[in-house]
Scaffold this motif. Structure first.
Motif, PDB file in Angstrom:
ATOM      1  N   GLN A  51      37.703  62.449  50.650  1.00 35.92           N
ATOM      2  CA  GLN A  51      37.978  63.167  49.400  1.00 35.92           C
ATOM      3  C   GLN A  51      39.244  62.607  48.706  1.00 35.92           C
ATOM      4  N   VAL A  52      39.203  62.178  47.368  1.00 32.99           N
ATOM      5  CA  VAL A  52      40.479  61.663  46.864  1.00 32.99           C
ATOM      6  C   VAL A  52      40.725  62.612  45.726  1.00 32.99           C
ATOM      7  N   ASN A  53      41.766  63.625  45.802  1.00 33.16           N
ATOM      8  CA  ASN A  53      42.033  64.204  44.840  1.00 33.16           C
ATOM      9  C   ASN A  53      43.442  64.011  44.087  1.00 33.16           C
ATOM     10  N   GLY A  54      43.838  62.903  44.755  1.00 29.74           N
ATOM     11  CA  GLY A  54      44.915  62.045  44.038  1.00 29.74           C
ATOM     12  C   GLY A  54      44.696  60.710  43.381  1.00 29.74           C
ATOM     13  N   VAL A  55      45.120  59.591  43.965  1.00 32.35           N
ATOM     14  CA  VAL A  55      45.031  58.152  43.439  1.00 32.35           C
ATOM     15  C   VAL A  55      44.385  57.254  44.713  1.00 32.35           C
ATOM     16  N   LEU A  56      43.368  56.744  44.468  1.00 31.90           N
ATOM     17  CA  LEU A  56      42.918  55.675  45.712  1.00 31.90           C
ATOM     18  C   LEU A  56      43.170  54.384  44.852  1.00 31.90           C
ATOM     19  N   ASN A  57      44.010  53.450  45.509  1.00 34.80           N
ATOM     20  CA  ASN A  57      44.404  52.164  44.975  1.00 34.80           C
ATOM     21  C   ASN A  57      43.929  51.122  45.962  1.00 34.80           C
ATOM     22  N   ALA A  58      42.437  50.840  45.667  1.00 35.87           N
ATOM     23  CA  ALA A  58      41.853  49.809  46.818  1.00 35.87           C
ATOM     24  C   ALA A  58      41.216  48.660  45.918  1.00 35.87           C
ATOM     25  N   VAL A  59      41.857  47.512  45.870  1.00 33.61           N
ATOM     26  CA  VAL A  59      41.387  46.187  45.107  1.00 33.61           C
ATOM     27  C   VAL A  59      41.285  45.079  46.166  1.00 33.61           C
ATOM     28  N   GLY A  60      40.157  44.730  46.456  1.00 35.76           N
ATOM     29  CA  GLY A  60      40.023  43.624  47.328  1.00 35.76           C
ATOM     30  C   GLY A  60      39.597  42.337  46.499  1.00 35.76           C
ATOM     31  N   THR A  61      39.707  41.199  47.082  1.00 37.26           N
ATOM     32  CA  THR A  61      39.435  39.698  46.344  1.00 37.26           C
ATOM     33  C   THR A  61      38.383  39.267  46.920  1.00 37.26           C
ATOM     34  N   ALA A  62      37.638  38.197  46.353  1.00 40.26           N
ATOM     35  CA  ALA A  62      36.443  37.574  46.612  1.00 40.26           C
ATOM     36  C   ALA A  62      36.713  37.055  48.315  1.00 40.26           C
ATOM     37  N   ASP A  63      37.919  36.531  48.314  1.00 41.38           N
ATOM     38  CA  ASP A  63      38.173  35.964  49.745  1.00 41.38           C
ATOM     39  C   ASP A  63      38.634  37.064  50.778  1.00 41.38           C
ATOM     40  N   ASN A  64      39.217  38.050  50.299  1.00 44.52           N
ATOM     41  CA  ASN A  64      39.904  39.222  51.126  1.00 44.52           C
ATOM     42  C   ASN A  64      39.103  40.497  50.513  1.00 44.52           C
ATOM     43  N   GLN A  65      37.833  40.902  51.111  1.00 44.63           N
ATOM     44  CA  GLN A  65      37.353  42.289  50.700  1.00 44.63           C
ATOM     45  C   GLN A  65      37.607  43.299  51.605  1.00 44.63           C
ATOM     46  N   ILE A  66      37.736  44.546  51.046  1.00 38.95           N
ATOM     47  CA  ILE A  66      38.072  45.657  51.587  1.00 38.95           C
ATOM     48  C   ILE A  66      36.552  46.070  52.101  1.00 38.95           C
ATOM     49  N   VAL A  67      36.444  46.338  53.337  1.00 42.83           N
ATOM     50  CA  VAL A  67      35.273  46.547  53.999  1.00 42.83           C
ATOM     51  C   VAL A  67      35.367  48.019  54.397  1.00 42.83           C
ATOM     52  N   PHE A  68      34.320  48.957  53.991  1.00 45.58           N
ATOM     53  CA  PHE A  68      34.097  50.309  54.473  1.00 45.58           C
ATOM     54  C   PHE A  68      32.863  50.178  55.303  1.00 45.58           C
TER      55      PHE A  68
END
Length: 94
Positions: free
Chosen positions: A77-94
């Motif tokens: 739950q994000v009541n503040g700020v979520l800054n999650a930006v991956g790249t094509a070569d370095n994705q963020i995986v959930f």
């Protein structure tokens, strides 16, 4: 054929050991974030041990390439700020 089986067994053991090492270095999170937080590749994988809430006025930054393992805790739950930006070569995986 026997040498191929031996090579496959060795590779399987190597991959298993790498997974254990990565899990041993995991950062465990859960609860309420009350201060700005930054997850880097050095912290990865991030493992939830309960649901996580980002408080109002707080920023959670997740770097490219980070793996976030929420397990059975599907609540972020994000009541503040979520800054999650991956790249094509370095994705963020959930």
């Amino acid at each position: 054929m026997k040498s191929l089986a031996g090579v496959l067994l060795a590779l399987t053991l190597l991959v298993s050991c790498l997974a254990i090492i990565q899990t041993a270095n995991a950062v465990t999170v859960g609860g309420i974030l009350t201060a700005d937080t930054h997850w880097t590749m050095a912290d990865s994988p991030i493992v939830f041990n309960r649901s996580l809430t980002v408080s109002n006025g707080v920023t959670l930054t997740i770097d490219p390439g980070v793996t976030v393992n929420m397990g059975s805790y599907y609540s972020l739950q994000v009541n503040g700020v979520l800054n999650a930006v991956g790249t094509a070569d370095n994705q963020i995986v959930f």
